[in-house]
Motif scaffolding. Structure first.
Motif, PDB file in Angstrom:
ATOM      1  N   GLY A  77       1.004  -1.694  -0.226  1.00  0.00           N
ATOM      2  CA  GLY A  77       0.038  -0.003   0.148  1.00  0.00           C
ATOM      3  C   GLY A  77       0.577   1.219   0.000  1.00  0.00           C
ATOM      4  O   GLY A  77      -0.029   2.391  -0.126  1.00  0.00           O
ATOM      5  N   ARG A  78       2.258   0.777   0.197  1.00  0.00           N
ATOM      6  CA  ARG A  78       2.655   2.837  -0.029  1.00  0.00           C
ATOM      7  C   ARG A  78       4.079   1.983  -1.430  1.00  0.00           C
ATOM      8  O   ARG A  78       4.419   0.857  -1.101  1.00  0.00           O
ATOM      9  CB  ARG A  78       3.095   2.443   1.278  1.00  0.00           C
ATOM     10  N   ALA A  79       4.003   3.624  -1.508  1.00  0.00           N
ATOM     11  CA  ALA A  79       5.973   3.314  -2.589  1.00  0.00           C
ATOM     12  C   ALA A  79       6.416   4.342  -2.383  1.00  0.00           C
ATOM     13  O   ALA A  79       5.859   5.890  -2.639  1.00  0.00           O
ATOM     14  CB  ALA A  79       5.506   2.759  -4.246  1.00  0.00           C
ATOM     15  N   VAL A  80       7.975   4.556  -2.065  1.00  0.00           N
ATOM     16  CA  VAL A  80       8.359   5.558  -2.183  1.00  0.00           C
ATOM     17  C   VAL A  80       9.471   6.351  -3.334  1.00  0.00           C
ATOM     18  O   VAL A  80      10.258   5.001  -4.091  1.00  0.00           O
ATOM     19  CB  VAL A  80       9.895   5.694  -0.645  1.00  0.00           C
ATOM     20  N   LEU A  81       9.110   6.994  -4.004  1.00  0.00           N
ATOM     21  CA  LEU A  81       9.936   7.115  -5.473  1.00  0.00           C
ATOM     22  C   LEU A  81      10.363   8.628  -5.436  1.00  0.00           C
ATOM     23  O   LEU A  81      10.449  10.135  -4.736  1.00  0.00           O
ATOM     24  CB  LEU A  81       8.767   7.530  -6.123  1.00  0.00           C
ATOM     25  N   ILE A  82      11.857   8.763  -6.165  1.00  0.00           N
ATOM     26  CA  ILE A  82      12.486  10.149  -6.376  1.00  0.00           C
ATOM     27  C   ILE A  82      12.371  10.357  -7.419  1.00  0.00           C
ATOM     28  O   ILE A  82      12.401   9.572  -8.455  1.00  0.00           O
ATOM     29  CB  ILE A  82      14.196   9.699  -5.983  1.00  0.00           C
ATOM     30  N   VAL A  83      12.070  11.566  -8.010  1.00  0.00           N
ATOM     31  CA  VAL A  83      12.379  12.222  -9.231  1.00  0.00           C
ATOM     32  C   VAL A  83      13.883  12.538  -9.409  1.00  0.00           C
ATOM     33  O   VAL A  83      14.928  12.571  -8.777  1.00  0.00           O
ATOM     34  CB  VAL A  83      11.663  14.018  -9.206  1.00  0.00           C
ATOM     35  N   VAL A  84      14.208  12.238 -10.728  1.00  0.00           N
ATOM     36  CA  VAL A  84      15.281  11.281 -11.573  1.00  0.00           C
ATOM     37  C   VAL A  84      14.447  12.857 -13.191  1.00  0.00           C
ATOM     38  O   VAL A  84      15.772  12.616 -13.980  1.00  0.00           O
ATOM     39  CB  VAL A  84      15.225  10.516 -12.148  1.00  0.00           C
ATOM     40  N   HIS A  85      14.171  12.916 -13.637  1.00  0.00           N
ATOM     41  CA  HIS A  85      13.438  13.928 -14.686  1.00  0.00           C
ATOM     42  C   HIS A  85      13.025  15.492 -14.390  1.00  0.00           C
ATOM     43  O   HIS A  85      11.550  14.524 -14.105  1.00  0.00           O
ATOM     44  CB  HIS A  85      13.588  12.813 -15.601  1.00  0.00           C
ATOM     45  N   ALA A  86      13.123  15.713 -14.742  1.00  0.00           N
ATOM     46  CA  ALA A  86      12.478  16.730 -14.513  1.00  0.00           C
ATOM     47  C   ALA A  86      12.987  18.930 -15.231  1.00  0.00           C
ATOM     48  O   ALA A  86      14.712  18.670 -15.164  1.00  0.00           O
ATOM     49  CB  ALA A  86      11.805  17.890 -13.301  1.00  0.00           C
ATOM     50  N   ARG A  87      12.505  19.353 -15.511  1.00  0.00           N
ATOM     51  CA  ARG A  87      12.873  20.752 -15.770  1.00  0.00           C
ATOM     52  C   ARG A  87      13.745  20.566 -14.634  1.00  0.00           C
ATOM     53  O   ARG A  87      13.525  21.257 -13.145  1.00  0.00           O
ATOM     54  CB  ARG A  87      11.961  21.834 -16.295  1.00  0.00           C
ATOM     55  N   ALA A  88      14.727  21.950 -14.590  1.00  0.00           N
ATOM     56  CA  ALA A  88      15.797  22.803 -13.720  1.00  0.00           C
ATOM     57  C   ALA A  88      14.253  23.479 -12.695  1.00  0.00           C
ATOM     58  O   ALA A  88      14.970  23.988 -11.354  1.00  0.00           O
ATOM     59  CB  ALA A  88      16.883  23.183 -14.270  1.00  0.00           C
ATOM     60  N   LYS A  89      13.614  24.102 -13.630  1.00  0.00           N
ATOM     61  CA  LYS A  89      13.050  25.243 -13.269  1.00  0.00           C
ATOM     62  C   LYS A  89      12.188  24.585 -12.286  1.00  0.00           C
ATOM     63  O   LYS A  89      11.089  24.922 -11.219  1.00  0.00           O
ATOM     64  CB  LYS A  89      12.269  26.198 -13.486  1.00  0.00           C
ATOM     65  N   GLY A  90      11.828  22.583 -12.450  1.00  0.00           N
ATOM     66  CA  GLY A  90      10.894  22.293 -11.126  1.00  0.00           C
ATOM     67  C   GLY A  90       9.448  21.831 -12.386  1.00  0.00           C
ATOM     68  O   GLY A  90       9.257  22.774 -13.278  1.00  0.00           O
TER      69      GLY A  90
END
Length: 530
Positions: free
Chosen positions: A269-282
């Protein structure tokens, strides 16, 4: 590569033609369950011939054919057997074969006429002076802003798209009514796009509006009871059970790939994720944005309860229906049945198959044949989800192949997702977007999404499509006169008609030159606003 002699080429092409004929018959036999009516048989047969042909690598044959000034068979999608027969007949006469075969040029013209008729049915008539049509996704304001709808039609919109993932039945009826009131009869069609079983963010919980950057942490939970007060950003999904299927290392993409995340830890029921792709300004994280998990291959029901409720309105007011996340021939039969219940005694509603998953790509020929058996069909290359599901590196290759398969089946194609996105949203296109819009001219319709500069985007796109028509028609380059380098720059006198250019040919050349000169006078500035 050694160039084959005409006699060798004749034998090779004759053998190829026989193989394609036999293999196409086997493919058609495999489609017998579709119960194709007589009207659909020519398109289905040509598609089967194309699939049979493309089982063979004929690249060496193509080079030898071109060396003798013959057709290289590189533009035969819509008329496979007719093209093979024409080459056989020419080679047969060249080598003095006793029975070189006969070729009737009219066979090739038939496929183009069928495609144009289907294009008009789905996407309206040519009102912008270009082969391709323009579809526009209507914003919510189009339900009450008559001036906005009028400006889009005047700019060149020939098909209005209503996205059933947004707004409600009252707004959809109002949008369709304004489109029909502001356009001439038959001048602009209405496509209603059912939402389908798309995986979306159901909710986002954070202390303040979320803008994600690389390295940020997001927790997906099946329900809020699985959340922790220490979690900085918590989100739930429209299909909660998907959370339980996530495992460390899995990729999750949000908003057509604008945000890429990797699962670092998972528990029931739970998953932890890390952002690996996004524009520099978010990138903003908002509820309702689409979510893709390519590795899972989610097996979701093709129609949701919301879709079934929306179909009541679709059957009432739409000219065609967009089928989101269609993947299997059974899905096509399901939607056709649902629409038939709502349209008793009326012709089948034309269907646009939105190709958004690897399974839909793999099943594309059967999807088309199944739909052809029931009524008019078109294909949309839904590049947002498709690029994320396939991988961006494969997107260009696959969109080409979809164009070829659809042309072989004589069904029109919509080129969709992020066309001129910067122009529509911010008022100025990127250079890559302008090139993408030019490439889109090979489809029968190009779709723009909503934004504050939508009318300017339609005008810009119409101009690009008109210009590209001078140079390209589907896969065929058109060698009209070039006007970027006038005669004085080349130290040459003005061009004169070619030998034999008297009469009709000479008149055609003169008309073409006059038209091109008129186009050459159109400003090509970077100004895109109204």
């Amino acid at each position: 590569m050694t160039t084959l002699t005409p006699a060798e080429l004749f034998r090779e092409i004759e053998a190829l033609r026989a193989a394609v004929r036999d293999e196409a018959a086997a493919i058609l036999a495999g489609w017998s369950g579709a119960r194709l009516p007589a009207r659909a048989l020519p398109a289905a047969h040509n598609l089967a011939c194309y699939l049979a042909l493309r089982r063979h690598d004929i690249s060496d044959l193509q080079e030898s054919l071109a060396a003798f000034g013959l057709s290289s068979l590189g533009r035969l999608e819509g008329h496979v057997m007719a093209s093979l027969e024409s080459v056989c007949a020419t080679l047969g006469r060249l080598v003095g074969a006793p029975r070189p075969g006969r070729w009737r040029p009219g066979k090739i013209a038939v496929s183009g006429a069928a495609l144009r008729q289907a294009q008009r049915r789905f996407f309206g008539p040519d009102r912008i002076g270009a082969r391709a049509r323009i579809m526009v996704t209507l914003p919510s304001e189009a339900a009450e802003d008559r001036a906005l709808v009028r400006s889009l039609i005047e700019a060149g919109m020939t098909c209005a798209r209503i996205n059933c993932a947004h707004d409600d039945a009252q707004a959809w009826r109002a949008m369709a009514a304004l489109v029909r009131e502001e356009s001439a009869p038959g001048g602009c069609t209405v496509l209603m796009d059912i939402a389908g079983p798309k995986l979306r963010l159901a909710s986002v919980h954070a202390a303040e509006p979320v803008r994600l950057r690389r390295g940020d942490r997001v927790v997906l939970v099946r329900d809020l009871s699985r959340a922790d007060s220490a979690d900085p950003v918590i989100a739930t999904l429209s299909h909660p059970a998907v959370v339980d299927s996530l495992s460390p290392g899995a990729e999750v993409w949000i908003n057509d790939g604008r945000i890429g995340l990797a699962v670092t830890a998972a528990a029931p029921g739970r998953a932890v994720l890390i952002v690996v792709h996004a524009r520099a300004k978010g990138e903003r994280l908002r509820p309702g944005k689409g979510v893709n998990v390519p590795e899972l291959g989610l097996a979701l029901a093709p129609l949701t309860e919301k879709d079934r409720a929306d179909l009541d309105v679709v059957a009432e007011i739409a000219d065609s229906v967009g089928y989101s996340f269609v993947q299997r021939p059974e899905d096509v039969a399901l939607l056709s049945g649902e629409l038939a219940l709502r349209r008793p005694g009326r012709p089948p509603l034309p269907m646009v198959l939105k190709i958004e998953t690897p399974l839909a790509v793999r099943n594309l020929p059967r999807l088309i044949v199944t739909a052809l058996a029931r009524g008019p069909v078109a294909v949309m290359i839904a590049r947002g989800d498709l690029a994320v599901e396939l991988g961006f590196a494969r997107m260009s290759e696959i969109q080409e192949e979809i164009l070829w398969i659809a042309e072989a089946a004589r069904v029109p194609v919509v080129w969709a997702t992020q066309v001129l996105d910067s122009l529509v949203r911010e008022g100025l296109p990127s250079r890559a977007e302008a090139t993408d819009a030019a490439m889109a001219q090979r489809a029968e319709c190009v779709m723009l999404n909503k934004g504050p500069h939508l009318a300017a985007g339609v005008r810009f796109l119409a101009d690009v499509l008109r210009r590209m028509d001078r140079h390209q028609r589907k896969k065929t380059a058109r060698f009209g006169a070039l006007h970027s380098w006038p005669p004085e720059e080349l130290a040459l006198p003005p061009a004169s008609p070619w030998v034999g250019g008297e009469g009709r040919n000479g008149e055609r050349l003169q008309r073409s030159a006059s038209r091109d000169a008129g186009l050459a006078g159109v400003s090509v500035t970077g100004r895109c606003g109204p």
